[in-house]
Design a protein around this motif. Structure first.
Motif, PDB file in Angstrom:
ATOM      1  N   VAL A   1       0.865  -1.187   0.000  1.00  0.00           N
ATOM      2  CA  VAL A   1       0.000   0.000   0.000  1.00  0.00           C
ATOM      3  C   VAL A   1       0.897   1.230   0.000  1.00  0.00           C
ATOM      4  O   VAL A   1       2.121   1.117   0.164  1.00  0.00           O
ATOM      5  CB  VAL A   1      -0.944   0.027   1.226  1.00  0.00           C
TER       6      VAL A   1
ATOM      7  N   ALA B   1      -5.916  -9.282   3.202  1.00  0.00           N
ATOM      8  CA  ALA B   1      -4.657  -8.997   2.495  1.00  0.00           C
ATOM      9  C   ALA B   1      -3.496  -8.829   3.470  1.00  0.00           C
ATOM     10  O   ALA B   1      -2.685  -7.915   3.345  1.00  0.00           O
ATOM     11  CB  ALA B   1      -4.794  -7.768   1.601  1.00  0.00           C
TER      12      ALA B   1
ATOM     13  N   LEU C   1      -5.040  -7.621  -2.822  1.00  0.00           N
ATOM     14  CA  LEU C   1      -5.187  -6.169  -2.970  1.00  0.00           C
ATOM     15  C   LEU C   1      -5.513  -5.787  -4.410  1.00  0.00           C
ATOM     16  O   LEU C   1      -6.338  -4.900  -4.654  1.00  0.00           O
ATOM     17  CB  LEU C   1      -3.899  -5.478  -2.527  1.00  0.00           C
TER      18      LEU C   1
ATOM     19  N   ARG D   1      -8.945  -3.783  -5.326  1.00  0.00           N
ATOM     20  CA  ARG D   1      -8.939  -2.494  -6.025  1.00  0.00           C
ATOM     21  C   ARG D   1      -9.779  -2.573  -7.300  1.00  0.00           C
ATOM     22  O   ARG D   1     -10.490  -1.626  -7.634  1.00  0.00           O
ATOM     23  CB  ARG D   1      -7.502  -2.088  -6.339  1.00  0.00           C
TER      24      ARG D   1
ATOM     25  N   THR E   1      -7.301  -1.820   3.928  1.00  0.00           N
ATOM     26  CA  THR E   1      -6.914  -3.116   4.484  1.00  0.00           C
ATOM     27  C   THR E   1      -6.257  -2.946   5.850  1.00  0.00           C
ATOM     28  O   THR E   1      -5.691  -1.887   6.164  1.00  0.00           O
ATOM     29  CB  THR E   1      -5.939  -3.859   3.556  1.00  0.00           C
TER      30      THR E   1
END
Length: 432
Positions: free
Chosen positions: A26, A95, A150, A154, A218
């Motif tokens: 991230v 995640a 992830l 998204r 997350t």
């Protein structure tokens, strides 16, 4: 505390170096955005829904399982937001939720003692010496599975799946046929009517991005510090350090020692962080944790996640609420009604009763009403699958039913029907 006994330090060092060379999962800007959203929760203008698996699995990994988990969370968020009239900040236990703290380093079965199962990031659940040995290569596997998860999240949340015009499509078949599902369909019909009204007023609903995408973040417990450290990066814009394994990380009840490594580590990153607070926590301890984890008193930086148990929440929580309020710490208060209500059923299964989960949430709300603070959110272990792991609910899962679909690797989770029912109950509490 709670670190595995890695048999080969050299292999661990190599695994950590491999992860440190991989891209972040991230980004700092996303974490800052979550902090801003949580600041709204701290101010009493929004509500936090943090939900997902007890422990993610390397084996049960599929696009369908991720989609179904997201569906339930989106459904819960729609019910809360529509019924209670406040924005809902959506944070998944997903995640990265691959490691679990344990009450003992070993377990004994039929006279054989082996290391405890600590989640797929560390070892395997099979009760053999080979399976229970901590394997640092699993850290790398956890990274890659988190990255794939992830990527899919998204795509779902930004690519049309989360469009409000699809609220009916989110209703899974086994939920749609239930009383909770019918209540949800009523909410979905009302949302459709509202969208048609907006269009009739000349508003181009297709041009409003908030109607077609959602911000979904997350989180996981920051338990295995070597993994977290390897994914900690310095932001090129601000120079601050961020843990880039998730948008939000939390410290568990077993690792919140003020002089412990977990508090020390999370005090040094700029992500929003959480800390679990159990029934033994004193006001002085909680205030010290606030000072250690958020000395600058940044709104949205710190979430205190209470896990007291239904029978203790109303007596234990108010003194903590008063102390934090009087000290002026701008925290988010969230209720974890799962971990304080776990017991072993007569059949030998670890379980929780839906009524106890609801009772703790109701006690959480009453405690906040007493002290005049904002009950900021709930922290739930759930799955999108039709499992039978928690007793009770509208379908009245009984002890004899637990073996039907008891699939969790660690703690029992609410199924989709129970989760949706919970959302309606929490929405009713928020309205009052």
């Amino acid at each position: 505390m709670q670190q595995p006994d890695w048999p080969d330090p050299g292999a661990l060092d190599q695994a950590v170096k491999t992860i440190a060379a991989l891209p972040p999962l991230v980004f700092a800007g996303e974490a800052r955005s979550l902090t801003a959203s949580l600041a709204e929760v701290a101010a009493g203008r929004a509500f936090l829904l943090q939900a997902g698996d007890c422990a993610e699995s390397f084996d049960a990994f599929s696009a369908d399982s991720i989609r179904d988990k997201l569906k339930v969370i989106l459904q819960m968020a729609v019910v809360l937001q529509y019924s209670a009239g406040v924005p809902v900040v959506k944070v998944g236990r997903i995640a990265g939720q691959f490691a679990k703290p344990r009450s003992a380093p070993t377990e004994r079965v039929d006279g054989v003692e082996l290391p405890s199962f600590r989640g797929h990031m560390v070892n395997d659940i099979a009760f053999t010496a080979a399976a229970r040995q901590a394997d640092p290569d699993r850290l790398i596997t956890a990274y890659h599975q988190s990255a794939a998860t992830l990527n899919l999240l998204r795509a779902f949340t930004k690519g049309g799946f989360a469009d409000l015009s699809r609220v009916h499509a989110w209703n899974q078949e086994f939920v749609a046929s239930s009383a909770e599902g019918r209540s949800y369909e009523f909410v979905a019909d009302e949302i459709d009517r509202a969208l048609r009204f907006m269009a009739a007023c000349g508003i181009d609903t297709q041009a409003v991005p908030q109607l077609h995408t959602v911000d979904f973040y997350t989180s996981h417990e920051a338990l295995i510090l070597g993994y977290e450290e390897a994914l900690t990066r310095q932001d090129s814009l601000t120079g601050d350090w961020y843990a880039c394994s998730a948008h939000m990380l939390w410290i568990g009840e077993r690792t919140r020692q003020l002089d412990g490594a977990h508090v020390h580590f999370l005090s040094g990153v700029s992500n929003p962080v959480g800390c679990k607070i159990g029934p033994t926590a004193s006001a002085d301890e909680v205030l010290a944790l606030c000072e250690a984890l958020n000395p600058q008193r940044v709104p949205g930086r710190l979430t205190l996640i209470t896990r007291m148990g239904a029978d203790k929440i109303e007596s234990q929580l108010p003194p903590l609420l008063r102390a934090v309020k009087e000290a002026g710490h701008p925290v988010v208060w969230a209720c974890d009604p799962m971990h304080g209500n776990t017991f072993t059923s007569p059949s030998g299964r670890k379980t929780r009763h839906f009524d106890a989960v609801l009772a703790e949430i109701a006690g959480f709300f009453r405690a906040h009403e007493l002290v005049q603070t904002w009950p900021g959110g709930v922290h739930i272990e759930l799955t999108g699958e039709d499992v039978t792991e928690c007793l009770g609910g509208a379908d009245e899962i009984l002890d004899a039913d637990l073996d039907t679909r008891y699939e969790t690797m660690c703690d029992p989770r609410l199924n989709a029907r129970q989760s949706l029912d919970l959302a309606f109950q929490v929405a009713a509490l928020l309205r009052t």
